[in-house]
Design a protein around this motif. Structure first.
Motif, PDB file in Angstrom:
ATOM      1  N   UNK A  85       0.812  -1.220   0.000  1.00 24.67           N
ATOM      2  CA  UNK A  85       0.000   0.000   0.000  1.00 24.67           C
ATOM      3  C   UNK A  85       0.839   1.261   0.000  1.00 24.67           C
ATOM      4  N   UNK A  86       2.165   1.113   0.106  1.00 24.94           N
ATOM      5  CA  UNK A  86       3.058   2.263   0.127  1.00 24.94           C
ATOM      6  C   UNK A  86       3.870   2.341  -1.164  1.00 24.94           C
ATOM      7  N   UNK A  87       4.464   3.498  -1.399  1.00 23.42           N
ATOM      8  CA  UNK A  87       5.318   3.666  -2.562  1.00 23.42           C
ATOM      9  C   UNK A  87       6.630   2.913  -2.361  1.00 23.42           C
ATOM     10  N   UNK A  88       7.375   2.757  -3.453  1.00 23.44           N
ATOM     11  CA  UNK A  88       8.603   1.953  -3.455  1.00 23.44           C
ATOM     12  C   UNK A  88       9.568   2.389  -2.358  1.00 23.44           C
ATOM     13  N   UNK A  89       9.897   3.672  -2.310  1.00 20.33           N
ATOM     14  CA  UNK A  89      10.861   4.175  -1.329  1.00 20.33           C
ATOM     15  C   UNK A  89      10.271   4.203   0.064  1.00 20.33           C
ATOM     16  N   UNK A  90       8.997   4.546   0.175  1.00 20.43           N
ATOM     17  CA  UNK A  90       8.342   4.640   1.485  1.00 20.43           C
ATOM     18  C   UNK A  90       8.311   3.283   2.182  1.00 20.43           C
ATOM     19  N   UNK A  91       8.073   2.208   1.418  1.00 23.18           N
ATOM     20  CA  UNK A  91       8.050   0.872   1.996  1.00 23.18           C
ATOM     21  C   UNK A  91       9.399   0.460   2.541  1.00 23.18           C
ATOM     22  N   UNK A  92      10.452   0.796   1.815  1.00 27.18           N
ATOM     23  CA  UNK A  92      11.805   0.447   2.262  1.00 27.18           C
ATOM     24  C   UNK A  92      12.198   1.228   3.512  1.00 27.18           C
ATOM     25  N   UNK A  93      11.852   2.511   3.538  1.00 29.85           N
ATOM     26  CA  UNK A  93      12.168   3.334   4.715  1.00 29.85           C
ATOM     27  C   UNK A  93      11.428   2.827   5.946  1.00 29.85           C
ATOM     28  N   UNK A  94      10.162   2.467   5.751  1.00 31.93           N
ATOM     29  CA  UNK A  94       9.381   1.954   6.884  1.00 31.93           C
ATOM     30  C   UNK A  94       9.999   0.672   7.422  1.00 31.93           C
ATOM     31  N   UNK A  95      10.455  -0.204   6.525  1.00 29.35           N
ATOM     32  CA  UNK A  95      11.057  -1.449   6.997  1.00 29.35           C
ATOM     33  C   UNK A  95      12.374  -1.191   7.715  1.00 29.35           C
ATOM     34  N   UNK A  96      13.203  -0.313   7.162  1.00 25.91           N
ATOM     35  CA  UNK A  96      14.521  -0.040   7.753  1.00 25.91           C
ATOM     36  C   UNK A  96      14.401   0.424   9.198  1.00 25.91           C
ATOM     37  N   UNK A  97      13.348   1.188   9.501  1.00 24.95           N
ATOM     38  CA  UNK A  97      13.177   1.718  10.858  1.00 24.95           C
ATOM     39  C   UNK A  97      12.233   0.863  11.706  1.00 24.95           C
ATOM     40  N   UNK A  98      11.865  -0.318  11.223  1.00 23.30           N
ATOM     41  CA  UNK A  98      11.049  -1.233  12.023  1.00 23.30           C
ATOM     42  C   UNK A  98      11.920  -1.918  13.076  1.00 23.30           C
ATOM     43  N   UNK A  99      11.278  -2.490  14.088  1.00 25.26           N
ATOM     44  CA  UNK A  99      12.012  -3.098  15.205  1.00 25.26           C
ATOM     45  C   UNK A  99      12.921  -4.231  14.735  1.00 25.26           C
TER      46      UNK A  99
END
Length: 276
Positions: A85-99
């Motif tokens: 549901x997120x854009x390409x870069x937004x999904x990667x950034x969200x994962x990088x900062x996940x626990x």
């Protein structure tokens, strides 16, 4: 195999929960074994090991870091499939900062730091303890740890409220005890932080005995805090226990609901027995 199909296949392999996929299951088991080996190596490093064992340990460490680094890179590469549901870069950034991504990074970071920054060997040895965080990576592949995480998330507001009450009582008790015992024991109750250590040991009913009141008023306050501690410290335990009971009952309720829904026609809503 096209680029998109290859990416999708790698995503399916590295994601937990694909029990019907033999390759994905083998990947999970291999990583669990590797993580447990690393935990054993961290414990073994506390002993005086022969040079041969140290060489083997260093080799396993290097191989582990390479594998964990590749896994970390692949998870970032396929992160956009994890968050469609997120854009390409937004999904990667969200994962990088996940626990879990932060755990993955901390698990490999101590190995690469000496190549980037000149670090004292004593500091490096302390940083190597961070390798123990790799045990949290098992959370991806075991239902037990996933259930614990789910319970803490569902009960986080109740837990925070109970912990806040306990901390508030500890602060009030420590200030009162400092005011009472400071003149009688200036060496033991030098400030409120010394009294806070006493409050922690008393409220949790640990009672180390390194700091204790000697005045009558201090003993009365200590007895009150100890009695309150028996009840208040047990509150978070009760909340977590209730959460586990609710979590265990959910699968049965969902299964019962599915069976109940199967008795009705999805088109007309009538009971299937009526159609017969």
């Amino acid at each position: 195999m096209t680029y998109d199909k290859l990416k999708r296949r790698i995503f399916e392999i590295i994601q937990a929960g694909n029990q019907g996929d033999a390759v994905s299951r083998a990947f999970e088991i291999s990583l669990i074994v590797l993580i447990l080996m690393n935990v054993c190596l961290v414990i073994a490093d506390t002993f005086s090991l022969p040079p041969t064992v140290q060489t083997v340990s260093s080799f396993v460490e290097c191989v582990s870091v390479i594998i964990f680094t590749i896994e970390y890179a692949l998870r970032i590469w396929t992160a956009d499939l994890l968050y469609p549901d997120r854009k390409w870069l937004s999904g990667k950034v969200r994962y990088i900062f996940s626990f879990m991504a932060m755990i993955d990074l901390l698990a490999i970071l101590p190995f690469y730091l000496p190549f980037i920054f000149p670090i004292d060997l004593r500091v490096l040895r302390m940083l190597r303890i961070i390798r123990l965080l790799r045990v949290f990576k098992i959370n991806r592949y075991t239902n037990a740890l996933a259930s614990i995480t789910k319970v803490f998330k569902s009960k986080q507001s109740e837990l925070l409220s109970s912990i806040f009450v306990v901390l508030l009582l500890m602060i009030v008790a420590s200030v009162l005890m400092f005011s009472i015992e400071n003149k009688a024991q200036p060496d033991n109750f030098r400030n409120a932080f010394d009294a806070l250590w006493w409050a922690f040991a008393t409220l949790t009913t640990v009672g180390y005995g390194d700091i204790y009141p000697v005045t009558v008023l201090g003993k009365i306050l200590s007895a009150i805090i100890a009695i309150l501690g028996i009840g208040l410290v047990a509150v978070p335990t009760g909340i977590i226990s209730a959460g586990f009971m609710e979590n265990m009952g959910k699968p049965e309720e969902e299964e019962k609901k599915e069976k109940e829904e199967m008795r009705y026609c999805p088109y007309c809503g009538r009971r299937l027995a009526d159609h017969d």
